[in-house]
Design a protein around this motif. Structure first.
Motif, PDB file in Angstrom:
ATOM      1  N   ALA A  55       0.830  -1.205   0.000  1.00 27.69           N
ATOM      2  CA  ALA A  55       0.000   0.000   0.000  1.00 27.69           C
ATOM      3  C   ALA A  55       0.865   1.256   0.000  1.00 27.69           C
ATOM      4  O   ALA A  55       0.524   2.251  -0.628  1.00 27.69           O
ATOM      5  CB  ALA A  55      -0.934  -0.007   1.210  1.00 27.69           C
ATOM      6  N   ASP A  56       1.985   1.244   0.721  1.00 27.73           N
ATOM      7  CA  ASP A  56       2.942   2.344   0.784  1.00 27.73           C
ATOM      8  C   ASP A  56       2.241   3.682   1.051  1.00 27.73           C
ATOM      9  O   ASP A  56       1.545   3.830   2.035  1.00 27.73           O
ATOM     10  CB  ASP A  56       3.797   2.389  -0.478  1.00 27.73           C
ATOM     11  CG  ASP A  56       4.616   1.114  -0.668  1.00 27.73           C
ATOM     12  OD1 ASP A  56       4.931   0.475   0.345  1.00 27.73           O
ATOM     13  OD2 ASP A  56       4.908   0.753  -1.814  1.00 27.73           O
ATOM     14  N   ASP A  57       2.425   4.654   0.159  1.00 21.33           N
ATOM     15  CA  ASP A  57       1.862   5.998   0.352  1.00 21.33           C
ATOM     16  C   ASP A  57       0.523   6.185  -0.343  1.00 21.33           C
ATOM     17  O   ASP A  57      -0.042   7.280  -0.308  1.00 21.33           O
ATOM     18  CB  ASP A  57       2.836   7.058  -0.168  1.00 21.33           C
ATOM     19  CG  ASP A  57       4.097   7.147   0.671  1.00 21.33           C
ATOM     20  OD1 ASP A  57       4.030   6.776   1.857  1.00 21.33           O
ATOM     21  OD2 ASP A  57       5.136   7.587   0.148  1.00 21.33           O
ATOM     22  N   GLY A  58       0.000   5.158  -0.973  1.00 19.57           N
ATOM     23  CA  GLY A  58      -1.260   5.276  -1.704  1.00 19.57           C
ATOM     24  C   GLY A  58      -2.432   5.749  -0.866  1.00 19.57           C
ATOM     25  O   GLY A  58      -3.146   6.679  -1.268  1.00 19.57           O
ATOM     26  N   PRO A  59      -2.671   5.162   0.308  1.00 16.18           N
ATOM     27  CA  PRO A  59      -3.803   5.623   1.129  1.00 16.18           C
ATOM     28  C   PRO A  59      -3.675   7.083   1.556  1.00 16.18           C
ATOM     29  O   PRO A  59      -4.653   7.825   1.538  1.00 16.18           O
ATOM     30  CB  PRO A  59      -3.775   4.693   2.340  1.00 16.18           C
ATOM     31  CG  PRO A  59      -3.056   3.488   1.886  1.00 16.18           C
ATOM     32  CD  PRO A  59      -2.059   3.955   0.873  1.00 16.18           C
ATOM     33  N   TYR A  61      -1.994   9.459  -0.014  1.00 13.88           N
ATOM     34  CA  TYR A  61      -2.189  10.287  -1.200  1.00 13.88           C
ATOM     35  C   TYR A  61      -3.672  10.427  -1.537  1.00 13.88           C
ATOM     36  O   TYR A  61      -4.165  11.532  -1.788  1.00 13.88           O
ATOM     37  CB  TYR A  61      -1.423   9.688  -2.384  1.00 13.88           C
ATOM     38  CG  TYR A  61      -1.661  10.436  -3.666  1.00 13.88           C
ATOM     39  CD1 TYR A  61      -0.999  11.625  -3.919  1.00 13.88           C
ATOM     40  CD2 TYR A  61      -2.568   9.971  -4.606  1.00 13.88           C
ATOM     41  CE1 TYR A  61      -1.241  12.328  -5.089  1.00 13.88           C
ATOM     42  CE2 TYR A  61      -2.813  10.664  -5.764  1.00 13.88           C
ATOM     43  CZ  TYR A  61      -2.140  11.840  -6.003  1.00 13.88           C
ATOM     44  OH  TYR A  61      -2.387  12.540  -7.153  1.00 13.88           O
ATOM     45  N   LEU A  62      -4.387   9.315  -1.550  1.00 15.62           N
ATOM     46  CA  LEU A  62      -5.814   9.359  -1.868  1.00 15.62           C
ATOM     47  C   LEU A  62      -6.608  10.131  -0.819  1.00 15.62           C
ATOM     48  O   LEU A  62      -7.564  10.841  -1.149  1.00 15.62           O
ATOM     49  CB  LEU A  62      -6.375   7.950  -2.013  1.00 15.62           C
ATOM     50  CG  LEU A  62      -5.921   7.181  -3.248  1.00 15.62           C
ATOM     51  CD1 LEU A  62      -6.434   5.754  -3.203  1.00 15.62           C
ATOM     52  CD2 LEU A  62      -6.368   7.875  -4.510  1.00 15.62           C
ATOM     53  N   LYS A 109      -6.802   2.424   2.894  1.00 12.08           N
ATOM     54  CA  LYS A 109      -5.768   1.390   2.954  1.00 12.08           C
ATOM     55  C   LYS A 109      -6.389   0.028   2.693  1.00 12.08           C
ATOM     56  O   LYS A 109      -5.837  -0.782   1.951  1.00 12.08           O
ATOM     57  CB  LYS A 109      -5.067   1.398   4.301  1.00 12.08           C
ATOM     58  CG  LYS A 109      -3.924   0.392   4.350  1.00 12.08           C
ATOM     59  CD  LYS A 109      -2.886   0.757   5.338  1.00 12.08           C
ATOM     60  CE  LYS A 109      -1.683  -0.159   5.175  1.00 12.08           C
ATOM     61  NZ  LYS A 109      -0.587   0.276   6.021  1.00 12.08           N
ATOM     62  N   ILE A 112      -7.050  -0.328  -1.048  1.00 12.87           N
ATOM     63  CA  ILE A 112      -5.859  -0.587  -1.855  1.00 12.87           C
ATOM     64  C   ILE A 112      -5.376  -2.024  -1.679  1.00 12.87           C
ATOM     65  O   ILE A 112      -5.028  -2.692  -2.657  1.00 12.87           O
ATOM     66  CB  ILE A 112      -4.756   0.442  -1.525  1.00 12.87           C
ATOM     67  CG1 ILE A 112      -5.160   1.796  -2.097  1.00 12.87           C
ATOM     68  CG2 ILE A 112      -3.409  -0.002  -2.069  1.00 12.87           C
ATOM     69  CD1 ILE A 112      -4.224   2.920  -1.793  1.00 12.87           C
ATOM     70  N   GLN A 116      -5.357  -4.853  -4.676  1.00 13.98           N
ATOM     71  CA  GLN A 116      -4.171  -5.642  -5.016  1.00 13.98           C
ATOM     72  C   GLN A 116      -4.466  -7.136  -4.918  1.00 13.98           C
ATOM     73  O   GLN A 116      -4.014  -7.921  -5.755  1.00 13.98           O
ATOM     74  CB  GLN A 116      -3.011  -5.278  -4.084  1.00 13.98           C
ATOM     75  CG  GLN A 116      -2.477  -3.896  -4.320  1.00 13.98           C
ATOM     76  CD  GLN A 116      -1.421  -3.500  -3.305  1.00 13.98           C
ATOM     77  OE1 GLN A 116      -1.087  -4.250  -2.398  1.00 13.98           O
ATOM     78  NE2 GLN A 116      -0.894  -2.305  -3.463  1.00 13.98           N
TER      79      GLN A 116
END
Length: 128
Positions: A55-59, A61-62, A109, A112, A116
């Protein structure tokens, strides 16, 4: 019931909805998160491995994207319509932004990680 579907046969939207509810994307009943943002290594109900996620920085960012796009126009509308005192305006929107961010972050999170899983990304694909 065991779900041995390949990633191409996994349905994306039901998995994403389960992720939004912070549930296991496979069974939908086991909790995905063990803390506020910590993803479990596996589902306690169906034993599906969840440690593959990236997930990294995706949550984050969104969350910033959604909160910014919701609160900025609302701030302009409230300011132009009601003309509140600056401190009152700041207080209301600071609390609103923080509250909305805290609400959205774990849910996004989950979305995402579930996306995946549904697409078989980052090790979620079953062995061939």
């Amino acid at each position: 019931m065991t779900d041995q579907k390949s990633p191409s046969e996994r349905e994306t939207w039901p998995a994403v909805w389960k992720g939004w509810r912070r549930r296991c994307p496979k069974c939908g009943s086991g909790p995905m998160l063990s803390g506020y943002l910590k993803v479990r290594d596996h589902c306690p109900v169906c034993r599906e491995d969840l440690h593959h996620h990236r997930a990294d920085d995706g949550p984050a960012y969104l969350t910033i994207l959604l909160v910014g796009h919701l609160m900025a126009p609302l701030l302009l509308i409230v300011f132009e319509t009601f003309r509140p005192e600056p401190l009152i305006l700041f207080t209301i929107f600071a609390v609103g932004c923080v509250g909305l961010s805290l609400y959205l972050l774990p849910r996004l999170k989950g979305v995402i990680v579930a996306f995946q899983w549904a697409r078989g990304m980052h090790g979620f694909a079953p062995p061939a």
